[in-house]
Design a protein around this motif. Structure first.
Motif, short mmCIF file in Angstrom:
data_model
loop_
_atom_site.label_atom_id
_atom_site.label_comp_id
_atom_site.label_asym_id
_atom_site.label_seq_id
_atom_site.Cartn_x
_atom_site.Cartn_y
_atom_site.Cartn_z
N PHE B 114 8.23 -0.40 44.64
CA PHE B 114 7.29 -1.21 43.85
C PHE B 114 6.98 -2.52 44.58
O PHE B 114 5.84 -2.97 44.61
N PRO B 124 0.81 0.21 41.43
CA PRO B 124 1.75 1.33 41.33
C PRO B 124 1.46 2.23 40.13
O PRO B 124 1.26 1.74 39.02
N CYS B 125 1.46 3.53 40.37
CA CYS B 125 1.23 4.52 39.31
C CYS B 125 2.36 5.55 39.39
O CYS B 125 2.51 6.24 40.40
N GLU B 126 3.13 5.65 38.32
CA GLU B 126 4.31 6.52 38.34
C GLU B 126 4.01 7.96 37.94
O GLU B 126 3.30 8.20 36.96
#
Lengths: 392, 392
Positions: B114, B124-126
């Protein structure tokens, strides 16, 4: 299985007087050597890491205390440890420089400053040196004006070497800062050749950032260094992470973006800390180091045709010497060619001059005892005399 | 003068069996310990640095050889040493991610990923984990689709943990890579818990980058790590400096921008190299490590109310255990509260569990001998029995 693990022991510092230009200030103290053995394992400083889980908060070993003490010692507001001075440059450039910004550095700037400018997307603009190989306030002001006119914007950052790597000259930081601050440009002092060997007072110099190198001048293992900032910029450069997990909702505490969280989790920071008392002491003894530098430089310049290209008399231990009209002339007719010189030095227990170099080269006398100093000085004279160069 | 240099000796690894989740794979080998002593001084690996003056070209000590061998060992095309895995993430993100780009990582991504995304200006894309705490190819594909739809652009990078730090689960890298590559998204494998402890084959996994941690899993001092890339991306991530001095005309050779020139100039790289033969050997003995992990995990789950939250049977040495219904119940009524547990372990020569933790905690059995394994397993059972928890 490959056998790259089979490594010869390094005994350079044990067997020789090492006058290598970059290695002199990075030899470990005895205390650091002991700390290195105790803290060699990977995450060795994390045994007592408590909330908020950040390296500079660890009190056992005394990492937090070191951060406070080292900031005070440099007379700066805040300090972090970094994996080498270059990573300090990177942190500052990455925080202040936008793509396409002109960034001021100097004709004597180290390549790592250029790398950090390129890494941040900035465009490096050098302040020219004057005829004495100095960066001056006047030249800085003139270059800043020119860059503003050319780019239509004010550079967000100016780097300057306290002591440059080419000549070992000490520059007029106050004058340069005065020029930069007239345009509200923050100044980063590259203290790779000053922090840890000579006195450095951030407030007296007026700089906004100080970067020091652990492995170059603070008797610490590599990679290590310090980045100090004054309050005005500390919040920017040491900003904490704001990212959040968009699925998990996770947040990440007070980890600092430019530090990448924690930086030196073991042997490197412990070497830095263990050497710190001795480092504080040794900077107060800088006069003796300068005296030794002068003894050796005087010996070299007493050899016909040899010219000291650095400021003379020497004010620093790093010196650039021109032996084109002395040792290089010998090399032309010597069966070992240029290698005769490093070879003769080695016979006398001296190392650190690049084998084959007899034209323009550098040496650093930092940390030599008086006895070693006299031996090195006498050795240069002897090698000259043995090769029919006259010595005054 | 401040006395932060006075440091207690660290004897954790000498006096205790250490099951700390992050420290187990970073204990030095004997060869590394010797190398650390020999190469502790600052720029100790630079004695024989010749043109083109870059760390990974140094042949004495065998740094160049290590770069070649380690790349082959990971079955990747090129490799560099970096000051910790996080600096590998930073180098890749900084090369591939533009401001505002969505970057895919996972619900189990380490915070340093991150940080690197934020540092590069990405968003950030989880990828969500599934009900078994796994990241799957299907979930990856679904999230990629969603992110492309939302941002109107393809993410330039996807991070995935080979083994995650929360559960120590081994994820379906091939499936995730298959999903990512359908959208031409390069995949960075975070091998902090795999490279150096278990077999890792980059080509077999199909990943574009592998990042490993020296101080976490390669028996090396901190900060150290490796960044491996395949040819397709090597030129981008290992691009060399193009900046030029606009006044002096200086150029800076083949120093790499994201490496900031050289990275590990002393003790850290030498520890990594010295441990490498043993590290190569130990990954072939991974089955034994898994067996030890299972013995200890089985001992814990034989205690009433104790639940292993990681995959079971264990396939890795890092394990997340829930003792809310066992040791934490004891803690409620114990005069030492939660501290009874770490205190009882310490009496038995075991350390690495955070003092006070009795709810959900992690341990890592990596590197224990069979005898130590049996002792740790028996100790958990004993502490349970001594505190009136039934053990099956």
């Amino acid at each position: 299985m490959k056998c790259t693990g089979s490594i010869d022991t390094r005994e350079v510092e044990e067997l020789y007087i090492n006058i290598d230009p970059i290695q002199a200030g990075g030899r470990l103290t005895n205390e650091a050597q002991k700390a290195v053995i105790a803290y060699s394992d990977g995450y060795s400083v994390c045994d007592n890491c408590l909330k908020p889980f950040r390296l500079d908060y660890i009190r056992k070993p005394p990492i937090a205390e070191f951060h406070e003490d080292c900031a005070k010692w440099l007379n700066m507001d805040q300090l972090r440890v970094v994996p080498g001075a270059r990573r300090g440059f990177q942190a500052v450039a990455s925080s202040l420089v936008q793509k396409g910004d002109p960034v001021i550095l100097t004709a004597l700037s180290h390549y790592t400053e250029f790398v950090s400018v390129e890494q941040s997307g900035g465009i490096p603009c050098e302040i020219p040196k004057d005829e004495n190989n100095h960066i001056t306030g006047d030249n800085a002001a003139e270059r800043i004006e020119e860059v503003i006119a050319k780019f239509g914007k004010t550079p967000p950052l100016l780097y300057v070497e306290h002591v440059d790597y080419q000549y070992g000259n000490i520059h007029d930081i106050k004058g340069i800062v005065k020029a930069a601050h007239q345009y509200d440009i923050p100044v980063l002092l590259n203290g790779a050749y000053s922090v840890g060997v000579m006195p450095v007072d951030g407030k007296a110099l007026g700089v906004d950032f100080i970067v020091g190198s652990g492995h170059k001048s603070m008797a610490a293992p590599a990679p290590s260094g310090v980045l100090a900032a004054n309050e005005e910029y500390a919040d920017v450069v040491f900003r904490t992470i704001t990212a959040k997990g968009d699925v998990t909702g996770r947040t990440f505490g007070i980890k600092e973006v430019e530090m990448m969280g924690c930086t030196l989790m073991g042997v490197t920071v412990m070497g830095l800390i263990a050497s710190f008392p001795e480092v504080q002491k040794r900077v107060t003894e800088w006069d003796r180091e300068v005296e030794h530098s002068r003894i050796i430089t005087d010996a070299l310049t007493s050899i016909e045709g040899t010219v000291c290209q650095s400021d003379s008399p020497r004010e620093h231990t790093l010196t650039r010497i021109n032996t084109i009209e002395s040792f290089d002339k010998v090399a032309q007719n010597h069966k070992k060619r240029g290698y005769f010189f490093s070879s003769e030095l080695k016979k006398r227990g001296i190392t650190g001059v690049i084998p084959g170099s007899t034209r323009v080269w550098k040496y650093n006398t930092y940390g030599l005892t008086r006895k070693q100093t006299d031996h090195v000085a006498a050795s240069f004279r002897e090698i000259a005399e043995d090769n029919c160069l006259s010595v005054i």
